[in-house]
Design a protein around this motif. Sequence first.
Motif, PDB file in Angstrom:
ATOM      1  N   CYS A 154      45.247  77.514 120.694  1.00 48.14           N
ATOM      2  CA  CYS A 154      45.539  78.909 120.385  1.00 48.14           C
ATOM      3  C   CYS A 154      44.233  79.692 120.459  1.00 48.14           C
ATOM      4  O   CYS A 154      43.244  79.308 119.830  1.00 48.14           O
ATOM      5  CB  CYS A 154      46.155  79.024 118.987  1.00 48.14           C
ATOM      6  SG  CYS A 154      46.333  80.740 118.449  1.00 48.14           S
ATOM      7  N   CYS A 157      43.547  81.287 116.544  1.00 50.54           N
ATOM      8  CA  CYS A 157      43.149  80.456 115.395  1.00 50.54           C
ATOM      9  C   CYS A 157      42.489  79.154 115.827  1.00 50.54           C
ATOM     10  O   CYS A 157      41.961  78.421 114.989  1.00 50.54           O
ATOM     11  CB  CYS A 157      44.357  80.169 114.490  1.00 50.54           C
ATOM     12  SG  CYS A 157      45.571  79.059 115.242  1.00 50.54           S
ATOM     13  N   CYS A 178      49.589  80.542 119.265  1.00 52.73           N
ATOM     14  CA  CYS A 178      50.619  79.785 118.544  1.00 52.73           C
ATOM     15  C   CYS A 178      51.608  80.760 117.897  1.00 52.73           C
ATOM     16  O   CYS A 178      51.334  81.955 117.802  1.00 52.73           O
ATOM     17  CB  CYS A 178      49.960  78.891 117.496  1.00 52.73           C
ATOM     18  SG  CYS A 178      49.295  79.801 116.098  1.00 52.73           S
ATOM     19  N   CYS A 181      50.246  83.124 115.165  1.00 56.73           N
ATOM     20  CA  CYS A 181      49.322  84.197 115.576  1.00 56.73           C
ATOM     21  C   CYS A 181      49.984  85.202 116.510  1.00 56.73           C
ATOM     22  O   CYS A 181      49.390  86.227 116.828  1.00 56.73           O
ATOM     23  CB  CYS A 181      48.105  83.608 116.281  1.00 56.73           C
ATOM     24  SG  CYS A 181      47.091  82.569 115.230  1.00 56.73           S
TER      25      CYS A 181
HETATM   26 ZN    ZN Z   1      47.106  80.479 116.273  1.00 52.99          ZN
END
Ligand code: ZN
Length: 239
Positions: A154, A157, A178, A181
């Motif tokens: 991701c 994050c 992801c 997020c």
């Molecule tokens: Zn993420």
Amino acid sequence: MKLTENTAIVLRNANYRENDRMLTLFSPARGRIEAAARGSRKPKSPLIAASELFALGDYLLYEKDGRNTVTSVQLTETFYPLRNDFERLTCGMYLLETCEAVIQPGKAEHELFMLLLYTLSRLAFSEQPWRSLLTGYLIHFAAIQGFRPRLSHCVRCGRRLLPDAPRYFDAQEGGTVCPSCRVRQPVITAGEVQFLMRALEGGSSTWVENEGEKAPLPLMRAYVEQRLEKPIHSGKMLQ
Ligand SMILES: [Zn+2]
């Protein structure tokens, strides 16, 4: 004043005066070169074929006061079969335009030049579907230009994403995000990620959809085009 010989391909041409053309050439060693092809629109001009789009050859240029004039050309390829298929021709023009949007005068671009030639060759001389071919071109183009997208983590994050985990594509950040997020980014499927990862590993002949894969052409186009400083006009004709 001096004479230089340059392997190059015609990315763009513009008519001026009655019989002349200004060519935008892509040289792997010198990047972008603007050169006048005088008289190239006369029916008997030896420069007719060499001033068309896709013409690849050794261009002998006469340089004076920073201006280049084509004196003669040894043509090696014209990618002629592209003229027989509107979609493949448009795809070819799209390739030329994306290169034209990034090359600079005096800056070598050997890798991009080879990418363009390999992709044009498959487009003109093979039956390979153009959509997957173009998608493979775009991911390599992004990698060469320094914005290869991140596909296994991701981008927000940093979490690692398992191959079949749901994920989305963030064109601004340059990679997958992801579910936690995600804001409004579009879905990118596992089959699409698989295609891109495999396409990055291989040459143009491998840019076909294998079982379970899908070439995410709209996503890759949006991703690459927003990084370019110029609009890609031929893209409007590519559906
Ligand atoms: Zn993420």
